[in-house]
Design an enzyme around this catalytic site. Structure first.
Site, mmCIF file in Angstrom:
data_model
loop_
_atom_site.group_PDB
_atom_site.id
_atom_site.type_symbol
_atom_site.label_atom_id
_atom_site.label_comp_id
_atom_site.label_asym_id
_atom_site.label_seq_id
_atom_site.Cartn_x
_atom_site.Cartn_y
_atom_site.Cartn_z
ATOM 1 N N HIS A 102 32.222 2.982 19.545
ATOM 2 C CA HIS A 102 31.161 2.710 18.584
ATOM 3 C C HIS A 102 30.974 3.856 17.582
ATOM 4 O O HIS A 102 30.643 4.983 17.965
ATOM 5 C CB HIS A 102 29.864 2.474 19.355
ATOM 6 C CG HIS A 102 28.798 1.776 18.587
ATOM 7 N ND1 HIS A 102 28.950 0.500 18.086
ATOM 8 C CD2 HIS A 102 27.537 2.151 18.238
ATOM 9 C CE1 HIS A 102 27.845 0.132 17.478
ATOM 10 N NE2 HIS A 102 26.969 1.117 17.536
ATOM 11 N N ASP A 104 34.705 -1.040 21.576
ATOM 12 C CA ASP A 104 33.269 -1.138 21.337
ATOM 13 C C ASP A 104 32.842 -2.585 21.555
ATOM 14 O O ASP A 104 33.344 -3.489 20.878
ATOM 15 C CB ASP A 104 32.954 -0.707 19.907
ATOM 16 C CG ASP A 104 31.495 -0.900 19.523
ATOM 17 O OD1 ASP A 104 30.665 -1.117 20.437
ATOM 18 O OD2 ASP A 104 31.199 -0.836 18.318
ATOM 19 N N SER A 107 26.740 1.058 12.818
ATOM 20 C CA SER A 107 25.998 0.102 13.629
ATOM 21 C C SER A 107 25.031 -0.666 12.724
ATOM 22 O O SER A 107 25.465 -1.288 11.752
ATOM 23 C CB SER A 107 25.288 0.828 14.772
ATOM 24 O OG SER A 107 24.872 -0.074 15.764
#
Length: 652
Positions: free
Chosen positions: A610, A585, A344
């Site tokens: 994710h 995601d 991320s």
């Protein structure tokens, strides 16, 4: 033509005084330019230690190039004079502290980027390299991802599901665990009880991980007296599998959370693969999180924009560079190849670290890193379009029910005592004050379920199972179905929607980061299952200015890291980056989904979510996830093998 560009005094911090500007002189020669529509090049001449005027007549090579290639000529003075006058600028180290090569390069990058936008020359190929090669064929901005936390789930939701998982596996196991807490208290109360518990529960994990603190520089990019202040930055080393000098180093770059035991165990990709690579493992905590706090205390560090101003990605990856070099010296591993890994926001840091510090990191694994979700590179509604797609794929009828629910919430809210009806219907923890509280809660719940739609539970399917399985509810009771979807997802909770909660470190830190540097324009269009809610940049700027007394810089990250025309740019100067994404995601909409070159590659999975690929491997993992990780490992093996081949060749 002579011009002046408004130049920021400090590109690398977000303190109030960083916003002060000065006039940076530059000269443009259009005589030979073929125009923006012809993609004619820009030739840039930079002069550092003298005024620019003499350079214009002296740089004949530039004119010759322009005539031959129909080029635009740009002459930039090396340093403008901030603080109003040379006398004031050279007064002392506090004013001279901004006088550095890194600030000058940033000046050039900002000026060239702004000039290209003004010329409508987005596809120009100017020859500006080193730390800003991406400016060559791109314009404008890119930044980093945003995570949603406020009111996503009740405080106890995590542990409620943990409890449910254990009960489903074994009722007797669940009962044993419940009884263990009081037993721990009983033993701890005995004489020598804590020592007994330490002996009983000591395990390989605590022995494998060793915590260190590095005396970190506060400000890597300026030379003012306060820039040399230091703070203690935490990092953790696991040398259990390390093969010694020249063996690889896997470095996890911390993101917007403390580096606690949970974070170490969650990033299983490192420990799962360390034995095969004989790798040394390093986990570095991001500044301003956990125990890596400048200014002596969290209260002082978060006090205002003057102390928060050093809290940004450029400072963070410079921290990582210092610590990695320190660790390599400490372990006599100067020739060990380093692979940086993150997910991320941490994935963005990993990819940017490889671009900015290629002499330190051999390669990067950037998991679920939405580096293209900035400045209209990705459509605003990219995130919520994928959330919608995930629900459609799970159940068309579920999707339609959710789509209809927003107007139904508005209809009920408009009734006499409508908010009371909604509060009772959704078992809110306290009475709703406005219907937007409920709508925001549901929107974030659906988004979170889609983002973390991990196997084997698959939360999107759980929610839709609740909505579609409401057999005892009238078909017209849309909100009754929505509540069953909610209660199926968040089990064993007594109330929902507006639970009392304390702000986490992530809440506080990420609010600042998004209000200063990480401006991600996530909006909602009419083409999703949600009510339209476009991202309005000026409104966002006003909110951040009111909260912190400094405005966000929505275009700086693309100026510093790049973003536009990424395939054209990265294929020419980047290497050894894996961009991994699960296409379920929502953040994958802002990710790199196609190979850019032979070594800057995209690894995607249709059913992935994710950061799933860097989680610890499980026996229940589906085949497609096992295959994704295997592909990533094989790519890293090739990088390291080539490095060792080159190392041997250079040593001959």
């Amino acid at each position: 033509m002579r011009h002046c560009h408004q130049t920021r005094s400090d590109h690398f911090n977000y303190k109030p005084e960083s916003d002060t500007t000065s006039q940076h002189k530059y000269i443009v020669n259009f005589k030979h330019w073929g125009g923006a529509n012809t993609c004619s090049p820009i030739f840039v001449y930079t002069r550092h230690e003298a005024p620019i005027d003499a350079a214009v007549s002296g740089a004949g090579f530039m004119v010759d190039l322009a005539s031959r290639f129909n080029g635009l000529l740009l002459y930039i003075e090396g340093d403008s004079t901030p603080f109003g006058s040379a006398e004031e600028a050279f007064q002392n180290a506090s004013t001279l502290g901004f006088f550095s090569s890194t600030q000058t390069l940033a000046d050039y990058a900002q000026l060239i980027t702004d000039l290209k936008k003004n010329l409508s020359a987005e596809m120009l190929a100017s020859w500006f390299r080193l730390k800003y090669p991406h400016v060559i064929a791109g314009d404008s901005a890119s930044s980093a991802p945003i995570l949603y936390f406020d009111d996503i789930t009740p405080q106890n939701a995590y542990h409620v599901i943990v409890t449910k998982d254990f009960r489903e596996t074994s009722e007797s196991c669940y009962n044993t665990i419940r009884q263990s807490w009081s037993e721990i208290d009983r033993v701890a109360a005995e004489k020598g009880g804590l020592e007994k518990l330490n002996t009983l529960f000591s395990n390989s994990r605590s022995e494998d991980y060793e915590t260190f603190f590095y005396n970190q520089t506060l400000d890597h990019f300026n030379y003012r007296p306060e820039s040399y202040s230091t703070f203690q930055q935490r990092y953790v080393v696991n040398s259990k599998y390390w093969g010694g000098s020249n063996a690889p180093i896997f470095a996890h770059l911390g993101a917007e959370a403390p580096l606690d035991a949970g974070a170490l165990s969650a990033i299983g990709f490192l420990t799962d693969n360390a034995p095969e690579f004989k790798a040394l493992l390093i986990y570095i905590e991001h500044r301003y999180y956990g125990k890596s706090i400048p200014f002596g205390s969290r209260e002082e560090a978060l006090k205002n924009a003057s102390t928060l101003g050093y809290f940004n990605s450029a400072q963070a990856i410079a921290d990582y560079a210092e610590i990695l070099l320190h660790v390599k010296r400490k372990f006599h591993a100067e020739k060990s190849p380093v692979i940086v890994i993150g997910g991320s926001y941490g994935g963005m840091l990993a990819s940017w670290f490889r671009l900015k510090y290629p002499h330190i990191a051999l390669g990067a694994l950037a998991s679920s890193a939405p580096i293209l979700y900035f400045d209209n590179i990705t459509p605003q509604d990219g995130y919520y379009s994928i959330v919608t797609k995930d629900f459609i794929e799970a159940s068309e009828s579920c999707y339609k029910t959710i789509q209809k629910s927003w107007s139904e919430i508005d209809r009920v809210a408009a009734l006499p005592n409508g908010l009371s009806i909604l509060s009772e219907k959704f078992h809110t923890c306290r009475p709703l004050e406005k219907s937007s509280e409920l709508k925001r809660y549901l929107r974030i719940m659906y988004a979170t379920a889609a983002q973390y739609n991990h196997p084997p539970r698959y939360p999107v399917s759980v929610i839709c199972g609740g909505i579609d399985g409401a057999n005892d509810i009238d078909d017209h009771d849309i909100l009754g179905k929505i509540f069953l979807g909610l209660s199926s997802y968040i089990t064993n909770s007594t109330c929902y929607v507006n639970q009392p909660r304390n702000l986490s470190e992530t809440d506080v830190g990420w609010n600042w980061q998004t209000c200063s540097e990480m401006v991600i324009p996530i909006g909602i269009s009419n083409n999703t299952m949600f009510s339209a809610s476009p991202f309005e940049l000026q409104d966002f700027i006003n909110e951040c200015k009111a909260a912190y007394d400094v405005p966000p810089r929505p275009h700086w990250v693309t100026t510093y890291y790049g973003g536009k025309d990424i395939k054209l740019i990265l294929r020419r100067f980047a290497s050894n980056i894996i961009f991994s994404n699960g296409l379920r995601d929502p953040y994958s909409s802002g990710g790199v989904l196609e190979n850019i070159s032979k070594s800057v590659v995209a690894v995607t999975t249709t059913k992935g979510s994710h950061c799933l690929d860097i989680h610890r491997a499980k026996e229940t993992d589906p085949d497609w996830l096992v295959k994704q990780r295997k592909i990533e490992v094989n790519i890293i093996k090739r990088w390291i093998a080539q490095y060792y081949f080159d190392l041997e060749a250079f040593n001959k």
